[in-house]
Design an enzyme around this catalytic site. Structure first.
Site, PDB file in Angstrom:
ATOM      1  N   GLU A  21      11.442  33.527  35.819  1.00  0.00           N
ATOM      2  CA  GLU A  21      11.282  32.983  34.598  1.00  0.00           C
ATOM      3  C   GLU A  21      10.752  31.724  34.345  1.00  0.00           C
ATOM      4  O   GLU A  21      10.561  30.894  35.809  1.00  0.00           O
ATOM      5  CB  GLU A  21      12.610  32.917  33.400  1.00  0.00           C
ATOM      6  CG  GLU A  21      11.627  34.525  32.985  1.00  0.00           C
ATOM      7  CD  GLU A  21      11.106  34.680  31.410  1.00  0.00           C
ATOM      8  OE1 GLU A  21      10.345  33.395  31.674  1.00  0.00           O
ATOM      9  OE2 GLU A  21      10.882  34.909  30.658  1.00  0.00           O
ATOM     10  N   ASN A 151      11.469  33.164  22.963  1.00  0.00           N
ATOM     11  CA  ASN A 151      10.381  33.057  23.980  1.00  0.00           C
ATOM     12  C   ASN A 151       9.135  32.925  23.458  1.00  0.00           C
ATOM     13  O   ASN A 151       8.814  32.686  22.142  1.00  0.00           O
ATOM     14  CB  ASN A 151       9.830  34.574  24.926  1.00  0.00           C
ATOM     15  CG  ASN A 151      10.845  35.147  26.072  1.00  0.00           C
ATOM     16  OD1 ASN A 151      10.875  34.254  26.947  1.00  0.00           O
ATOM     17  ND2 ASN A 151      11.796  36.086  26.044  1.00  0.00           N
ATOM     18  N   ASP A 202       7.054  38.737  25.214  1.00  0.00           N
ATOM     19  CA  ASP A 202       7.594  37.351  25.952  1.00  0.00           C
ATOM     20  C   ASP A 202       6.964  36.304  26.981  1.00  0.00           C
ATOM     21  O   ASP A 202       6.574  35.502  25.425  1.00  0.00           O
ATOM     22  CB  ASP A 202       8.025  38.106  27.705  1.00  0.00           C
ATOM     23  CG  ASP A 202       9.400  37.249  28.489  1.00  0.00           C
ATOM     24  OD1 ASP A 202       9.425  36.565  28.287  1.00  0.00           O
ATOM     25  OD2 ASP A 202      10.256  38.314  28.850  1.00  0.00           O
TER      26      ASP A 202
END
Length: 295
Positions: A21, A151, A202
């Site tokens: 991430e 997100n 996301d």
């Protein structure tokens, strides 16, 4: 009309993160930085030399912002820390949620003003446990509360529009922002409602034309949206769980993305061996770099 493209990209780093991430790129050093959140690791890949390093962290972390040549700001489960690039030493900069040990940091990005938007969430993704904060020179201001999985935090090139999503809700939000401060200047409205589609919105980045590039967790796509919210392109990727895109290269004309292995069964991991890797989409884009965090 949405055009769908097959994957013609490549793996940039095959280190398989459990939860890759928070990628960002430093054009001064030609380096991509990203996290393996659950593995408590910070990854570093120099694109010019191919040198890869993994830095162990004492806590889960998810977002990195450049401060200057010698310092970075990282968002962690214990707050915001300044990181010395040379030594890796961490110095506390600001607390986000003092005493809330059940939460951790998640998605975030710097605004043209030098402020940081950073989201938090429950470590078990508890509904409504997190929030999104604005941080400027160490001052923390809560912007949005009762967020489950924050997100898609990104901004229009001129800093007048901010975007974010609660991935559990599937509503990509658009909010007017003061370009001088990075604070909202109006109410948030829904830009994209994907609550009835497979996968979750996301991480996202915004290019120089105001288009949004989004990694769609659970669907195996990177999506391209126009500023009006119309999805105009989909790019199939060889991983089920892409997590966040990043513009890379000295001219920000390349697009890479992180991915995750978390929760995938053995059959899926066997058929998708790149899960958890850093991949490149191998298309021409007109991107921009995240601004430094202003102390």
């Amino acid at each position: 009309m949405t055009y769908t493209h097959d994957f013609r990209g490549k793996v940039l780093s095959g280190t398989n993160s459990l939860l890759g991430e928070g990628p960002t790129y430093d054009p001064d050093t030609d380096t991509v930085w990203w996290f393996n959140i659950l593995g408590k690791e910070l990854h570093e890949l120099n694109l010019s030399t191919g040198r890869k390093q993994v830095h162990d962290l004492p806590m889960m972390a998810s977002v990195l912002a450049r401060v200057d040549a010698g310092r970075q700001l990282i968002a962690t489960e214990e707050g915001l820390f300044l990181r010395d690039v040379g030594t890796g030493a961490l110095t506390l900069h600001a607390l986000l949620e003092p005493g809330q040990t059940g939460n951790r940091s998640n998605d975030g990005r710097t605004h043209v003003s030098g402020a940081l938007w950073i989201g938090t969430m429950g470590k078990r993704a508890e509904t409504g446990a997190g929030a999104i904060y604005h941080v400027a020179a160490g001052k923390v201001t809560k912007l949005f509360d009762k967020v489950s999985i924050p997100n898609s935090i990104c901004f229009s090139p001129d800093g007048t529009i901010g975007y974010y999503v609660d991935s559990k809700a599937g509503l990509l939000m658009r909010v007017p922002v003061d370009p001088a401060s990075g604070l909202p200047s109006g109410e948030a409205t829904v830009l994209v409602d994907s609550s009835d589609e497979s996968g979750d919105i996301d991480g996202s980045v915004c290019d120089v034309n105001g288009h949004i590039w989004n990694a769609r967790w659970g669907s195996g796509f990177v999506d391209h949206y126009a500023p009006d919210g119309q999805r105009i392109e989909r790019y199939r990727v060889p991983v089920a769980q892409p997590t966040c895109p990043v513009f890379i290269g000295r001219n920000a004309d390349r697009l890479a993305f992180t991915s995750a292995r978390e929760g995938l069964d053995e059959a899926t991991l066997t058929s998708q061996p790149s899960s958890g890797a850093l991949l490149e989409l191998a298309i021409a884009v007109q991107g921009s770099f995240d601004p430094p965090y202003r102390m």
